[in-house]
Design a protein around this motif. Structure first.
Motif: not given
Length: 380
Positions: A257-277
């Motif tokens: 669990v990571i906390g609040a993020f900026d919208s600019n962080d989303m590319p890095d966040l999505y690169r960390q996951i294989d499946i979005s639920i």
């Protein structure tokens, strides 16, 4: 140069992409020669009173209030409206653009007072949903009366298009909260061979927005296999922290669990996951909502697991980019996760199909044209 006034009932401090639609609309207008002012409600008093961001002028009016809006917040809203009217007394603008229903009485007043066009940007599919059921009929009628005063209505999904057209409104345009094509061009698919598989949800964490259903399905999945992780990115609301900790008890080593993020962080966040639920209870509030994070997932090439809500099932059936589940059944959620984990090639294909969907239909570049056409029609 035409001057656009956008009325917004929050502080307009971009956070986790929450106000990205408003920003995209304002930026599109600025880029096409309009002068744009966002007049925002600063409910905390912690934001800059005046700010210029990417050519957009942001003016904030401070009135202490909670983030949520209900009948108890009416006195605070009336004070905000009075301050807006006073603030605009000696200012000129050519069109007023209201985000959300609660601002429409103020928008209608400005329309009639200044004799200018009014746009109603309907952000929620069903405004009555969070109010007591005894008020639903009255709120629906109230919405119908206010909507008819708008010269154009902008909506998020097809459900809303049909809703306002049934009310008899002649000008309803779909302006989906979709990602830009730049995201698609820069997307990099995560290697399907990486272990463990990461199931992720990007967005704020609070009660009754699908967290309980995700965790119930994940707990069941862990009884079947061990090589899986659950990833949450987003602020856990203070009132939900204790309940959230209870729900993840015993699974802490499998959950990040990571906390609040900026919208600019989303590319890095999505690169960390294989499946979005994204599974939600299909309550009156959620059943017709089309989450922005669904389209973000597709744009980053991540296959999706979703509830049958807001037209998502139709998109998945058309593009084969994910799996629809019964969120009330933890086994359905667990089965969907296990299917994707067991079939990496299918998972990769779903990701590619999601990218195709965004390229063909669900991107801001297309929506921007609808927006500009609406403004051109009203200001010609």
């Amino acid at each position: 140069m035409k001057h656009v006034l956008i009325l917004f009932s929050m502080s307009f401090e971009p956070y986790q992409g929450r106000y990205l639609r408003v920003y995209n609309e304002a930026k599109a207008m600025v880029d096409n020669g309009y002068q744009v002012t966002i007049l925002a409600w600063d409910r905390s008093g912690k934001n800059k009173p005046v700010e210029i961001r990417d050519g957009i002028r942001i003016e904030r009016i401070h009135v202490n209030a909670r983030d949520t809006s209900n009948l108890k917040s009416l006195p605070r809203f009336l004070l905000f409206a009075a301050k807006v009217i006073s603030f605009l007394k000696n200012k000129t603008f050519d069109i007023v653009h209201c985000h959300n229903l609660q601002l429409m009485p103020l928008g209608i007043y400005l329309k009639k007072r200044r004799q200018i066009p009014l746009i109603f940007d309907s952000c929620e599919p069903d405004y009555f949903a969070l109010y007591p059921s005894v008020l639903h009929g009255a709120i629906k009628l109230f919405e119908k009366i206010l909507a008819r005063q708008a010269d154009a209505i902008l909506v998020h999904n097809k459900y809303q298009v049909n809703k306002y057209r049934k009310m008899g409104h002649p000008s309803v345009s779909l302006i989906g909260s979709y990602p830009t094509l730049d995201i698609v061009r820069n997307s990099k698919l995560r290697s399907s061979g990486k272990k463990p598989i990461v199931v992720g949800r990007i967005g704020s964490i609070y009660r009754d927005n699908g967290i309980e259903e995700i965790l119930a399905g994940f707990r069941l999945l862990l009884e079947r296999r061990n090589n899986v992780q659950l990833f949450f990115a987003g602020r856990v609301f203070d009132a939900y922290i204790a309940e959230f900790n209870r729900l993840i008890n015993g699974m802490e080593d499998k959950i990040t669990v990571i906390g609040a993020f900026d919208s600019n962080d989303m590319p890095d966040l999505y690169r960390q996951i294989d499946i979005s639920i994204m599974v939600y209870q299909r309550s009156l509030w959620f059943k017709n909502i089309t989450p922005t994070k669904f389209f973000d997932s597709l744009a980053f090439g991540v296959p999706v697991i979703v509830s049958d809500m807001g037209g998502l099932k139709d998109i998945i059936e058309q593009y084969k980019c994910g799996i629809v589940v019964d969120e009330k059944n933890p086994k359905s959620v667990a089965d969907a996760m296990e299917t994707m984990i067991n079939l990496p090639e299918q998972r990769t294909l779903m990701g590619l199909q999601g990218l195709k969907a965004v390229k063909e239909q669900f991107n801001w570049d297309l929506m921007k044209e609808n927006l500009l056409n609406t403004y051109s029609m009203l200001l010609s």
